[in-house]
Structures are given as structure tokens and as C-alpha cells.
Scaffold this active site. Structure first.
Site, PDB file in Angstrom:
ATOM      1  N   GLY A  89      61.995  71.500  45.381  1.00  0.00           N
ATOM      2  CA  GLY A  89      61.795  71.146  47.543  1.00  0.00           C
ATOM      3  C   GLY A  89      60.873  69.908  46.598  1.00  0.00           C
ATOM      4  N   CYS A 116      63.513  73.603  39.102  1.00  0.00           N
ATOM      5  CA  CYS A 116      62.523  72.382  39.369  1.00  0.00           C
ATOM      6  C   CYS A 116      61.087  72.603  40.282  1.00  0.00           C
ATOM      7  CB  CYS A 116      62.953  70.983  40.093  1.00  0.00           C
ATOM      8  SG  CYS A 116      61.776  69.446  39.969  1.00  0.00           S
ATOM      9  N   TYR A 117      60.873  72.795  41.266  1.00  0.00           N
ATOM     10  CA  TYR A 117      59.930  73.167  42.360  1.00  0.00           C
ATOM     11  C   TYR A 117      59.687  74.792  42.491  1.00  0.00           C
ATOM     12  CZ  TYR A 117      56.599  74.578  46.393  1.00  0.00           C
ATOM     13  OH  TYR A 117      55.939  74.617  46.662  1.00  0.00           O
ATOM     14  N   HIS A 203      67.821  69.501  36.687  1.00  0.00           N
ATOM     15  CA  HIS A 203      68.218  70.389  38.194  1.00  0.00           C
ATOM     16  C   HIS A 203      70.243  70.119  37.010  1.00  0.00           C
ATOM     17  CE1 HIS A 203      66.272  69.960  40.848  1.00  0.00           C
ATOM     18  NE2 HIS A 203      65.289  68.660  40.103  1.00  0.00           N
ATOM     19  N   GLU A 205      72.074  71.381  38.547  1.00  0.00           N
ATOM     20  CA  GLU A 205      74.260  71.205  39.947  1.00  0.00           C
ATOM     21  C   GLU A 205      73.840  69.796  39.866  1.00  0.00           C
ATOM     22  OE1 GLU A 205      69.932  71.579  39.840  1.00  0.00           O
ATOM     23  OE2 GLU A 205      69.383  70.916  42.137  1.00  0.00           O
ATOM     24  N   SER A 257      93.825  71.922  66.659  1.00  0.00           N
ATOM     25  CA  SER A 257      93.525  70.253  66.475  1.00  0.00           C
ATOM     26  C   SER A 257      94.267  69.310  65.173  1.00  0.00           C
ATOM     27  CB  SER A 257      92.060  69.968  65.585  1.00  0.00           C
ATOM     28  OG  SER A 257      91.876  70.371  64.579  1.00  0.00           O
ATOM     29  N   GLY A 258      95.246  70.165  64.855  1.00  0.00           N
ATOM     30  CA  GLY A 258      95.643  69.167  63.371  1.00  0.00           C
ATOM     31  C   GLY A 258      95.546  69.098  62.197  1.00  0.00           C
ATOM     32  N   GLY A 259      94.119  69.624  62.516  1.00  0.00           N
ATOM     33  CA  GLY A 259      93.005  69.191  61.258  1.00  0.00           C
ATOM     34  C   GLY A 259      93.530  70.515  60.570  1.00  0.00           C
ATOM     35  N   VAL A 260      92.562  70.569  59.367  1.00  0.00           N
ATOM     36  CA  VAL A 260      93.193  71.221  58.348  1.00  0.00           C
ATOM     37  C   VAL A 260      91.911  73.196  58.059  1.00  0.00           C
ATOM     38  CG1 VAL A 260      91.315  70.701  56.452  1.00  0.00           C
ATOM     39  CG2 VAL A 260      93.031  72.866  55.951  1.00  0.00           C
ATOM     40  N   ASP A 261      90.693  72.934  59.545  1.00  0.00           N
ATOM     41  CA  ASP A 261      89.558  73.874  59.514  1.00  0.00           C
ATOM     42  C   ASP A 261      90.047  74.323  60.464  1.00  0.00           C
ATOM     43  OD1 ASP A 261      87.853  72.372  57.977  1.00  0.00           O
ATOM     44  OD2 ASP A 261      86.564  71.433  59.179  1.00  0.00           O
ATOM     45  N   SER A 262      91.058  74.127  61.851  1.00  0.00           N
ATOM     46  CA  SER A 262      91.597  74.973  62.863  1.00  0.00           C
ATOM     47  C   SER A 262      92.701  75.535  62.543  1.00  0.00           C
ATOM     48  CB  SER A 262      91.525  73.819  64.338  1.00  0.00           C
ATOM     49  OG  SER A 262      92.536  73.381  64.065  1.00  0.00           O
ATOM     50  N   ALA A 263      93.264  74.655  61.906  1.00  0.00           N
ATOM     51  CA  ALA A 263      94.676  75.269  61.603  1.00  0.00           C
ATOM     52  C   ALA A 263      94.787  77.080  60.244  1.00  0.00           C
ATOM     53  CB  ALA A 263      95.618  74.522  60.008  1.00  0.00           C
ATOM     54  N   LYS A 403      83.900  73.065  52.576  1.00  0.00           N
ATOM     55  CA  LYS A 403      85.369  73.126  53.172  1.00  0.00           C
ATOM     56  C   LYS A 403      86.780  72.767  51.463  1.00  0.00           C
ATOM     57  CE  LYS A 403      87.628  68.896  55.409  1.00  0.00           C
ATOM     58  NZ  LYS A 403      87.399  69.585  56.692  1.00  0.00           N
TER      59      LYS A 403
END
Ligand code: XMP
Length: 547
Positions: A89, A116-117, A203, A205, A257-263, A403
Site C-alpha cells: 500500500g 511490503c506495506y 513483491h 505477485e 451479446s456474442g461475447g464470452v461473459d454473457s455466453a 476473465k
């Protein structure tokens, strides 16, 4: 926001605001699985890397939630954690309002990893001392292990490269701690005690700490005792069960929508409640070639989902007539979408739930401790509101996923790879890739050019390496010569970018021969285009889309 795929349903984000549940309550939906699930809680102290920690933990097959550092004990207890990670942070522990580790974290007796912090807070709150280091340490450093027996460095050589970014450092460890590693600048670059409390000054990550994934893996598996149960298959099982309990015998609608999320969201919900789900797919006339047929085939023909295809191209194009201002285009498309959706939903009678493909980065953003005032660059969301009489509860099965996890779940559900790994496409569609007025003719020109771009990129096996690759129809015309004749025709721009999350992007160094094929095919095959240019701007200062 972390950009999701084209999510027409995000137009309905505003529906969240009319939810009757108290703010934040959605974050912990009643969850019978929390007791058995391995969860690690990441307390966010404001580091720019906090989300990255969460992604790394999930990649290690352990479920985690990123919560503000001042989250209530009840909320965290509900998650039944196996351990805590404290992020870095921007603060310094001695600042008057510096955020602190809540007492219940220590009282839990669970393993804690401070980064770190987070490490400096551990030292400070447990009775050690933190001091300004003489030299701010930023960038690469070499870490030397002191204690080869420490499980956090299991399987690691005596020295490793790490990434540092700190001004303060530990000058005196708290009682019971020993130094596990040092760098030339930090005598205590890692510390630990016998209770599984560990601090890392660097870090783990970030990609610049190449062994960082192993270090986090060691914390999760060797210190917290996790087994790695967070898999796409387990998620599907839990999620189907959760949707069934939430929805009961209610009715659900989902905007595809044709996109992956809504599918993926629709497929999960369909698996859970079958024909209680109706999918609505609005053809706004601004989609790419074959998009309507492809989505229909997937959902209606292959999966027998109840499916309403609304051909609203005329309505959208009428609303866009004469409009050239990008924000005005976005507003009109968003507003029209709400109206079309509402008309269709009303025809279906009583509907209890609205499904959305909201992802975890959106959730994190909307519930973060400090909502930083940011300049509005583009209107992506909240462009309209659902009317009062359309109040529905939300079903958001992807609310806790990143995602890449959505893609894994899509594969686990048997969705075809070409759908799961599609590049993102913006909600307002081709309208924001036609600079100037959107007309049927110009849409046809852009569709043809775009088809060639995507085709050639796929043929060159570059599609999955790129975040996006597409064509833009500019308002320019230029002089050319074709055969023996003069032409005065449209200029098409090609854009291809690499990116991790769309917040920043770099223009892709496409091979010249790929660019050459794209250019020559567009000029030869797309009527009305005689020139192709390649966009070599990065984000920032440009954006990915032109409008
Ligand atoms: P920009 O152009 O802001 O785009 O750099 C970042 C990412 O967001 C996508 N994008 C949108 N996605 N609705 C969406 O769902 C929108 O209105 C929208 N506008 C841009 C864009 O394609 C890129 O991936």
C-alpha cells in the site's frame, strides 16, 4: 473498469442500484459452500498490485477474495478463511491515518503473509520497528535466503531475483520473528515466526519476481495447508447448485451479446434451471459479419435454449442517423438497447431475475474503499436505467471470476474454443469504429474490411496473442489509382494491440507480410476502399477504440 468483453448486459448495470439489498451485501450472498471451500482472504491496503495477488492465488487453484482492509469481521468470518494475505500500500506505518491490520486477523490464529506495506504493518503492530530506509529500493534486487528450513522458500535456490518497491523497511523485528532473507539494501527482506506469520519486503505477485508464483504457492500449500480445490469443474458444480437455490422456480432473462461473459453466464444458468431461462439477443445492426448466426446456432440450435432474436437494426440505425459525436452515439445506443430489451422482456410476462455477466474486477472496483474520482474518458456503462416496473433481482454467476477463469469455465461447460477465446468487442459495436455518421453502406464496408483483418490474423496464428485486432472506417477519402483510372475512396485503418487488461495497451508489431496481405486484400476486395493505414499508437495516450 477492467474491461470485460462486449457485454450488452452491462448496459443494465444500473439495475444493481435499484436492488433492495443494502450496499455491499451482494458481496457475500448466502453461500452454503463457504464452509467447505478453501478461501484465502486478501486484505487490500491500496497497492496497485492487489488484484494481481488475487489472480496469482486463483492461478494456484485456491479461491480468494480481495476485500478492503477495513472490511467487517462478520464479512470475513462468512468466508471461512484458511489464511490472510496483506497487500502492499502507499502509506507509511507511522502516518496518523495509516490503515492497520484489524485485530481479528491476529486473533484468528491463521497464517498471515504480509507483502511490503503488509510486512511493515506486521512488524509495527507486533512490537517491532519500521524506519525510512536510507535509499528507497525500487526495481530488481537479489534476495539471499538465511533460513533454508523456512517453508515459504521451499524448493528455491540460495539467491533469487526479486522486485522491490519501498521506502520504509524493518529496523527491528517483533519478538519471536527471525530474518528469513536479506538483500544488499534490506537486512530483513523476509521474516517469519513459528505461528505461520510471514512478511516479505518484495513483491512475489509481479512477473519481475520470477519465483514469486512458487513463493505464493508455498504459502498457500505449505503454510495454510490448502489442497487446491478451486477448479473450473468444481466451480460449475457449486455454481449450478447456487443458481438453483437462488432462482427456485422463478424465471430468468439474460441478454446475450456474442461475447464470452454473457455466453458463459447463460450456459451456467441454463444448466441450472433449463427452460426457466430465456436468452434475448438484440441485433442492433452494429455487429460483425456472421455474429447473429453464430450466436443463434450456439444457443438456439445446439443447446436448445429458449431464445428471442430481436432484429432491431432499423431502430438503432434510425437513432444514429446524422450523429457524429462519439459520446452521443454511445448514449443513443445504450438508451435504445434498454428500450428494446424492455419491450421484449414485457412480452415474456412475469420475469423474476435478470442475468448478467459481471466479473470480479468490476465488483472489486465498485466496492473498493476509496472510489477515486477519475475523468470520464468514454461512457462504457450505466447508460440508462431499467424502469421501476421491471425490477428484477440479479443473477450474476461470474461475479467472483477473473476473465481467464471465465474462459476456463466456458471450456468446462463445453463451449467451443472459438467462442471462449474470442477477442473483446465493445458494446456499441461497429458504431464506434466508424468515424462520422453510421450508415448501412458504411457498416457494410467496415464489416468486409474487418472480416479480412480477423481472417488474416487468424491465418497467421496471431489471433490469440493479440488483445484485439480490427478495422476502423475513417472519414477520410484519398486519391488512388486502380487499373488506369483515378479513384477517390475511403481510408481504412487497421488496429492490433497487445494488452493484459485493456487499461494499457501496446500496438502490435505485426509482421510486414501479414500487414501487406491485409492491405492488399482490403483494397482489392472491399469496394470503395483504396488505402489502408496501420495505427501505431499505444494506450495511453491513445485508447484502443477510436471513439
Ligand atoms: P478503450 O477504447 O477505452 O477500450 O481503450 C478499452 C477496452 O474496452 C472495450 N470497450 C468497450 N466494452 N462497452 C464494452 O463492453 C463499451 O462501451 C466499450 N468501449 C470500449 C474496447 O473494445 C477495449 O477492449
Amino acid at each position: 473498469m477492467a474491461t470485460s468483453d462486449i457485454e450488452v448486459s452491462t448496459y443494465l448495470d444500473v439495475a444493481k442500484k435499484s436492488e433492495e439489498s443494502p450496499a455491499g451485501a451482494q458481496l457475500n450472498p448466502p453461500d452454503d459452500h463457504a464452509a467447505s471451500r478453501e478461501t484465502v482472504v486478501i486484505l487490500d491496503f491500496g497497492s496497485q498490485y492487489s488484484q494481481l495477488i488475487a489472480r496469482r492465488v486463483r492461478e494456484a487453484r485456491v479461491y480468494c477474495e480481495l476485500v478492503p482492509c477495513d472490511a467487517s469481521p462478520q464479512r470475513i468470518a462468512g468466508l471461512n478463511p484458511r489464511g490472510f494475505i496483506l497487500s502492499g500500500g502507499p502509506a507509511s506505518v507511522y502516518e496518523p491515518d495509516a490503515p492497520q491490520i484489524p485485530a481479528f486477523v491476529f486473533e484468528s490464529g491463521l497464517p498471515i503473509l504480509g507483502i511490503c506495506y503488509g510486512m511493515q504493518l506486521l512488524a509495527y503492530q507486533l512490537g517491532g520497528r519500521v524506519a525510512r530506509s536510507e535509499k528507497r529500493e525500487y526495481g530488481h534486487a537479489v534476495l539471499y535466503k538465511n533460513d533454508s528450513a523456512s517453508p515459504i522458500f521451499a524448493g528455491m535456490p540460495a539467491s533469487i531475483p526479486v522486485w522491490m518497491s519501498h521506502g520504509d523497511q524493518i529496523s527491528e523485528m517483533p519478538p519471536g520473528f527471525s530474518a528469513l532473507a536479506y538483500t544488499n539494501n534490506s537486512p530483513v527482506a523476509a521474516m517469519g515466526n513459528d505461528l505461520g506469520i510471514i512478511g516479505l519486503q518484495f513483491h512475489p505477485e509481479v512477473a519481475h519476481t520470477p519465483q514469486g508464483k512458487t513463493i505464493l504457492h508455498n504459502f498457500l500449500y505449505e503454510v495454510c495447508g490448502c489442497k487446491g480445490t478451486w477448479t473450473a469443474g468444481n466451480f460449475v458444480t457449486e455454481s449450478v447448485d447456487r443458481i438453483q437455490r437462488q432462482v427456485g422456480d422463478g424465471k430468468v432473462i439474460c441478454a446475450l451479446s456474442g461475447g464470452v461473459d454473457s455466453a458463459v453466464a447463460a450456459t451456467l444458468i441454463h444448466r441450472a434451471v433449463e427452460d426457466q431461462l430465456t436468452c434475448i439477443f438484440v441485433n442492433n445492426g452494429l455487429l460483425r459479419r456472421d455474429e447473429v448466426e453464430r450466436t443463434m446456432n450456439q444457443f438456439h440450435k445446439n443447446m436448445q435454449v429458449k431464445f428471442v432474436l430481436v432484429d432491431a437494426a432499423d431502430r438503432f440505425l434510425a437513432r444514429l442517423a446524422g450523429v457524429i459525436d462519439p459520446e452521443e452515439k454511445r448514449r443513443r445506443i445504450g438508451g435504445e438497447f434498454i428500450r428494446v430489451f424492455e419491450d421484449e422482456a414485457q412480452k415474456l410476462g412475469r420475469i423474476d431475475f435478470l442475468a448478467q455477466g459481471t466479473l470480479y474486477p468490476d465488483v472489486i472496483e465498485s466496492t473498493s474503499r476509496e472510489t477515486k474520482a477519475a475523468a470520464k474518458i468514454k461512457t462504457h456503462h450505466n447508460v440508462g436505467g431499467l424502469p421501476e416496473n421491471m425490477r428484477m433481482s440479479l443473477v450474476e454467476p461470474l461475479r467472483y471470476l477473473f476473465k481467464d477463469e471465465v474462459r476456463e469455465v466456458g471450456l468446462a461447460l463445453g463451449l467451443p474454443e472459438d467462442m471462449v477465446f474470442r477477442q473483446p468487442f465493445p458494446g456499441p459495436g461497429l458504431a464506434i469504429r466508424i468515424i462520422g455518421e453510421v450508415t448501412r453502406d458504411r457498416l457494410e464496408t467496415l464489416r468486409a474490411a474487418d472480416w479480412i483483418v480477423v481472417n488474416e490474423i487468424k491465418k497467421a496464428k496471431l489471433y490469440h496473442e493479440l488483445w484485439q485486432s480490427f478495422a476502423i472506417l475513417t472519414p477520410l477519402r484519398s486519391v488512388g489509382v486502380m487499373g488506369d483510372g483515378r479513384t477517390y475512396a475511403n481510408v481504412v485503418a487497421v488496429r492490433a494491440v497487445t494488452s493484459e487488461d485493456a487499461m494499457t495497451a501496446d500496438w502490435a508489431r505485426l509482421p510486414y507480410d501479414v500487414l501487406a496481405r491485409i492491405s492488399s486484400r482490403i483494397v482489392n476486395e472491399v469496394p470503395g476502399v483504396n488505402r489502408v493505414v496501420y495505427d501505431i499508437s499505444s494506450k495511453p495516450p491513445s485508447t484502443i477504440e477510436w471513439e
